[in-house]
Design a protein around this motif. Structure first.
Motif, PDB file in Angstrom:
ATOM      1  N   LEU A   1       2.464  -5.876   7.406  1.00  0.00           N
ATOM      2  CA  LEU A   1       1.454  -4.822   7.343  1.00  0.00           C
ATOM      3  C   LEU A   1       2.009  -3.501   7.865  1.00  0.00           C
ATOM      4  O   LEU A   1       1.704  -2.431   7.331  1.00  0.00           O
ATOM      5  N   GLN A   2       2.833  -3.586   8.909  1.00  0.00           N
ATOM      6  CA  GLN A   2       3.452  -2.363   9.428  1.00  0.00           C
ATOM      7  C   GLN A   2       4.328  -1.701   8.368  1.00  0.00           C
ATOM      8  O   GLN A   2       4.279  -0.476   8.166  1.00  0.00           O
ATOM      9  N   TRP A   3       5.170  -2.513   7.668  1.00  0.00           N
ATOM     10  CA  TRP A   3       6.022  -1.970   6.594  1.00  0.00           C
ATOM     11  C   TRP A   3       5.171  -1.412   5.464  1.00  0.00           C
ATOM     12  O   TRP A   3       5.476  -0.352   4.915  1.00  0.00           O
TER      13      TRP A   3
ATOM     14  N   PRO B   1       0.396  -6.846  -2.291  1.00  0.00           N
ATOM     15  CA  PRO B   1       0.014  -7.039  -0.887  1.00  0.00           C
ATOM     16  C   PRO B   1      -1.097  -8.074  -0.719  1.00  0.00           C
ATOM     17  O   PRO B   1      -1.094  -8.844   0.249  1.00  0.00           O
ATOM     18  N   GLU B   2      -2.015  -8.091  -1.632  1.00  0.00           N
ATOM     19  CA  GLU B   2      -3.129  -9.043  -1.526  1.00  0.00           C
ATOM     20  C   GLU B   2      -2.616 -10.475  -1.559  1.00  0.00           C
ATOM     21  O   GLU B   2      -3.022 -11.311  -0.731  1.00  0.00           O
ATOM     22  N   LYS B   3      -1.697 -10.783  -2.479  1.00  0.00           N
ATOM     23  CA  LYS B   3      -1.166 -12.131  -2.565  1.00  0.00           C
ATOM     24  C   LYS B   3      -0.300 -12.470  -1.359  1.00  0.00           C
ATOM     25  O   LYS B   3      -0.302 -13.610  -0.876  1.00  0.00           O
ATOM     26  N   VAL B   4       0.489 -11.485  -0.907  1.00  0.00           N
ATOM     27  CA  VAL B   4       1.359 -11.740   0.238  1.00  0.00           C
ATOM     28  C   VAL B   4       0.546 -12.042   1.480  1.00  0.00           C
ATOM     29  O   VAL B   4       0.799 -13.013   2.206  1.00  0.00           O
TER      30      VAL B   4
ATOM     31  N   GLN C   1       5.599   2.131   3.032  1.00  0.00           N
ATOM     32  CA  GLN C   1       5.088   2.235   1.676  1.00  0.00           C
ATOM     33  C   GLN C   1       3.923   3.217   1.554  1.00  0.00           C
ATOM     34  O   GLN C   1       3.450   3.478   0.451  1.00  0.00           O
ATOM     35  N   GLY C   2       3.438   3.725   2.683  1.00  0.00           N
ATOM     36  CA  GLY C   2       2.368   4.716   2.638  1.00  0.00           C
ATOM     37  C   GLY C   2       1.047   4.163   2.129  1.00  0.00           C
ATOM     38  O   GLY C   2       0.277   4.894   1.485  1.00  0.00           O
ATOM     39  N   CYS C   3       0.777   2.896   2.416  1.00  0.00           N
ATOM     40  CA  CYS C   3      -0.475   2.286   1.966  1.00  0.00           C
ATOM     41  C   CYS C   3      -1.654   2.936   2.703  1.00  0.00           C
ATOM     42  O   CYS C   3      -1.645   3.064   3.936  1.00  0.00           O
TER      43      CYS C   3
ATOM     44  N   ASP D   1      -6.232   7.029  10.801  1.00  0.00           N
ATOM     45  CA  ASP D   1      -7.660   7.352  10.722  1.00  0.00           C
ATOM     46  C   ASP D   1      -8.377   6.485   9.706  1.00  0.00           C
ATOM     47  O   ASP D   1      -9.542   6.748   9.375  1.00  0.00           O
ATOM     48  N   LEU D   2      -7.685   5.436   9.200  1.00  0.00           N
ATOM     49  CA  LEU D   2      -8.237   4.651   8.106  1.00  0.00           C
ATOM     50  C   LEU D   2      -8.819   3.318   8.543  1.00  0.00           C
ATOM     51  O   LEU D   2      -9.505   2.666   7.760  1.00  0.00           O
TER      52      LEU D   2
END
Length: 934
Positions: free
Chosen positions: A651-653, A632-635, A658-660, A717-718
């Protein structure tokens, strides 16, 4: 023997000519006249009119060997010879007598019984036990039909048993099949049971008909009955089976060599096919002397394949031509139709093996191929199960090449030239056609197809026809179980041929599917010819993703710049009609990127795919098809900041699918949505002069965008609410602000936004209910009555609040909050109802309090009565726990009336189990006297 005219088929071929008198050393002064002949294995028996038996060996059919001459009597002309191998005898009919000789004619003949005037004799066919040392013969003597059973015993002796079957007169011929004895008379044919003796007429003969003859056929179940020149085939029950055989002449003698029936008559021997009665061959015979032609074969019809044709003084040996030799002869004459017909006949009769059938189809295909009949050739190639696809390779690519060692060095029957490149085959074939045209003008017949001579095709047409049919064969070969190297050759040559005809659809279909093409052989070829799409598909199918994507990128750039002419314009490639060419390139690239786990490769090509179609880029980033997901960081770092939709959807996906749970990505997603919502609201206000349809579309977009933002702000909540609040602080996104302040615990600000900015009383009251404190309603009432900032009091909302929740509020606090400016008529009813409810609640509490006190007092009294009740013990009373007598000991009584001694009670102290083992905590005791009665 006369010369044989050309025949369409040679079913029998000559082997040798015998002069029986010369071989037997008989002087010319006493010539031998052959009257009967028989074959048994490799032995030939001849019977003469002068009462002699001659034995010849046909071990080498081309060189017959005389073995022995046995005189049986000068006055006994031989009329029939029957070999009886099961009893090691030779049965001879001579001048009405039956004689027995040994198979090698080494002993003098002996008479069989006292039978005289024997008219006909026949041995039984299809014995139940062929290995049994016995046999049976049917004999016609005068008016009787007899059965003679011969059994070979020790010492080479024969046991002879004779019995009568039936009374029959005028018998001309006999045949015995299984239990049925067929009898031919001058008036017709009859059938008798050899066991029961019962007879039945099969059919009668006309008065003018010739001599009746009956011949058992091989297989043991069928018999041929002769009616003039027609052979009627019946089964062992006398019922006609199959079709009758019509002969050219009335036969004097009939023999069989499966699958042929051989008849002799009128100075010739004709060969017919048994299955369909087709006339195959005529063998003319020049007769010398008196008598009829005699034709004989092994009685089982399927033995040595030898046939003997005998005249009075000469004997001719013939051999059945094998199925393979007959087909080969037809192919040498290039009579393909006859060869195919022969192949079908022999296949039906089971005379040719499955492998040989495949072999012949392949040979026939090669001959047709070199005769430029490519479609027919490939049809036969496909019928051959043993032909290998590699045998076609030399027609496509000149040796040596990668697959040269795979080509089998088969020459088949050597009837066609070795395989060579297709262009040379066509050039040589056209030269042959030209030569045939000159010969035809000169009046010379040729074997070249008349269609070619009347309408000679062009070289280009022949080349295209050949390529298309080779393609057809290679496509059919792909489903066979081939080695990896053969499969590589098939697919690579298919691509060669597709390219030769510019079949772009087929090229791309092959390249994009699972294939065994060799990239090294096709790479430069496809690049030079400009078939970059095919090359890209081929790279992709081979896992060479980097090269495939590079080509798709070039194609997309050329398409967008107008430098590439789409091949679909000339009809040679059926691309997607509704999509631009650069979109097609992006779609194909996306298919590769979706499965690739190479982060650098995916991010390298993500940009140009996104420039063409952002949905494709999103699908690439969110693909579940790859083994390892991208970092994710590179993308996030690689995605262009201007492509907001891609950033948000990724980001939504990442968060939802993916439960990030990384707060950084939650915050980034919230900030991106917030900025998009602010920008959308700003653009809407900037272009308010649009049409109604455009306004509706923009409103719908803004609504969906804000709904997505609100749902995320509520669900997650994150994220950092303060960062998001900083972004929307100056905007009109009041509901979003309310959600953020709520996350931060700013209840007062949330109520202000809901009640004063949004004027959503229902939402404000719902929020107070979620808080769960009465002072929240008081606080909301204060906001309604004193909104400040110059805003008028919201009396209607305040009255609604008091109406819904006033009964649960403190009247003093409510009265303190009421504004002096509030009209009394608005709040009087509500306040009155609230005060009445307050008084009602107070009095209701008093009633409940007093009832509770009464219940408590009653329970205490019941408990006191239970504890003070008397218990009577006797000398027999025992402890319910330790079973000891109580006597004068201290004891304890439980509510379930169990009694234990004080020691047991002390031991169980802290345990809620009675003396009877009952758990007083789990198993509650209830007595009717404990009910509250007052």
């Amino acid at each position: 023997m006369g010369s044989q005219p050309p025949a369409s088929r040679a079913a029998l071929e000559p082997l040798a000519t015998l002069d029986p008198a010369a071989l037997a050393g008989v002087p010319a002064s006493s010539p031998l006249t052959v009257r009967a002949a028989a074959l048994s294995a490799h032995l030939l028996y001849l019977g003469t009119g002068g009462g002699k038996l001659l034995l010849f060996s046909l071990q080498d059919p081309s060189n017959p060997e005389f073995l022995r001459l046995l005189p049986i009597g000068a006055t006994l002309p031989v009329s029939a010879i029957l070999p009886l191998p099961s009893v090691a005898r030779l049965l001879v009919l001579a001048d009405g007598l039956l004689l027995l000789a040994d198979p090698l004619l080494s002993r003098p003949v002996r008479r069989l019984g006292s039978l005289r005037n024997v008219a006909a004799v026949a041995a039984r066919r299809a014995s139940a036990d062929p290995g049994s040392p016995s046999c049976s013969i049917a004999v016609s003597v005068g008016k009787k039909l007899l059965r003679v059973d011969l059994t070979l015993q020790d010492g080479d002796e024969l046991d002879v048993q004779t019995r009568e079957i039936a009374a029959v007169e005028g018998v001309k011929a006999l045949a015995w099949v299984d239990d049925s004895v067929f009898v031919a008379t001058a008036t017709g044919y009859s059938l008798f049971s050899s066991t029961a003796g019962q007879g039945v007429d099969i059919f009668t003969l006309p008065e003018s008909s010739g001599r009746p003859r009956v011949r058992p056929l091989s297989g043991g179940d069928e018999v041929m009955l002769l009616v003039d020149n027609v052979g009627v085939v019946v089964d062992k029950f006398g019922q006609p089976v199959g079709s009758s055989l019509v002969f050219n002449t009335t036969p004097d003698c009939i023999a069989e060599v499966f699958p042929y029936v051989i008849v002799a008559g009128d100075s010739k021997v004709d060969v017919y096919r048994r299955r369909n009665g087709a006339h195959l061959q005529t063998i003319p015979v020049a007769r010398t002397g008196q008598g009829v032609l005699i034709v004989a074969s092994d009685d089982d019809g399927i033995g040595t394949g030898l046939v003997v044709i005998a005249t009075a003084y000469k004997v001719f040996c013939y051999r059945k031509v094998s199925a393979v030799e007959q087909i080969k002869a037809s192919l040498r004459r290039k009579n393909y139709k006859e060869a195919i017909s022969l192949l079908e006949e022999f296949e039906t009769d089971g005379e040719i093996s499955k492998d040989m059938i495949s072999f012949v189809h392949a040979q026939l295909g090669f001959l047709l191929f070199f005769d430029l009949r490519f479609e027919d050739a490939v049809n036969h190639f496909l019928l051959s199960e043993t032909m290998q696809p590699s045998e076609i390779f030399p027609f496509i690519m000149r040796d040596p090449n990668r697959w040269s060692d795979l080509v089998p060095r088969k020459r088949y029957w050597g009837l066609h030239p070795p395989p060579k490149p297709l262009e040379e085959v066509i050039d040589d074939g056209l030269v042959t056609v030209q030569q045939a045209l000159f010969l035809k003008k000169a009046g010379v017949d040729t074997v070249v197809d008349e269609d070619f001579l009347s309408n000679p095709p062009s070289r280009a047409d022949l080349l295209e026809l050949a390529i298309r049919n080779i393609i057809r064969y290679l496509c059919a070969s792909r489903v066979k179980n081939l080695s990896s190297l053969e499969m590589e050759g098939v697919d690579t040559f298919l691509m060669y041929l597709y390219r030769a005809l510019d079949l772009v659809d087929d090229m791309e279909k092959l390249a994009s599917s699972q294939n065994s093409c060799v990239v090294d052989e096709l790479e430069s070829l496809l690049d030079d010819s400009g078939h970059l799409r095919t090359l890209a598909f081929l790279y992709g199918s081979k896992g060479m993703c980097s090269k495939a994507l590079a080509i798709w990128r070039i194609l997309a750039r050329n398409y967008s710049a107008g430098l590439w002419k789409d091949q679909s314009e000339n009809g040679s490639c059926g691309t997607l009609v509704d999509k631009r060419s650069e979109e097609i390139a992006a779609i194909e690239a996306a298919k590769i990127l979706k499965t690739s786990s190479d982060e650098d490769l995916v991010l390298e090509h993500l940009g140009w795919v996104a420039d063409i179609d952002q949905e494709l880029a999103i699908a690439v980033l969110t693909s579940e098809m790859r083994e390892n997901q991208l970092s994710p960081e590179k993308v996030v770092a690689a995605v262009d900041t201007e492509k907001v939709v891609i950033h948000q959807r990724y980001l939504q996906w990442l968060i939802e699918d993916q439960g990030c749970d990384d707060p950084h990505y939650h915050t980034s997603y919230a900030l991106s949505l917030a900025k998009s919502a602010i920008e959308a609201v700003h653009m809407e206000s900037k272009y308010r002069g649009k049409g109604d349809r455009e306004i509706d579309s923009d409103a719908q977009f803004i609504y969906l965008l804000r709904e997505k933002l609100q749902l995320f702000l509520q669900a997650s909540d994150l994220y950092d609410p303060e960062d998001v609040l900083d972004v929307i602080a100056e905007s009109e996104l009041w509901l979003e602000k309310a959600i953020l302040y709520r996350k931060m615990g700013q209840e007062n600000i949330v109520l202000q936004i809901l009640a004063l900015k949004l004027e959503d009383s229902e939402a404000a009251e719902q929020y107070c209910a979620e808080i769960g404190r009465d002072d929240a309603y008081i606080q909301l009432l204060g906001l309604y009555l004193d909104p400040q900032n110059g805003k008028e009091p919201m009396f209607t909302a305040a009255v609604r609040l008091l109406h819904n929740h006033g009964e649960s509020l403190d009247p003093m606090q409510v009265l303190e909050r009421l504004s002096p400016d509030m009209p009394l008529q608005l709040a009087s009813d509500t306040i009155l109802r609230m005060l009445r409810a307050r008084v009602h609640h107070h009095r209701q509490g008093q009633i409940v309090h007093n009832l509770s006190r009464a219940t408590n007092l009653d329970a205490r009294l019941t408990r006191l009565e239970e504890r003070s009740r008397h218990v009577q013990l006797t000398d027999e009373s025992i402890c319910d726990s330790c079973r000891a007598r109580l006597g004068t000991k201290l004891f304890v009584m439980y509510p379930d009336d169990s009694v234990v001694c004080y020691r047991c009670y002390r031991n169980q102290q802290g345990d809620s189990t009675s003396g009877r083992g009952r758990s007083l905590r789990k198993d509650v005791i209830f007595k009717q006297s404990w009910l509250v009665s007052r």
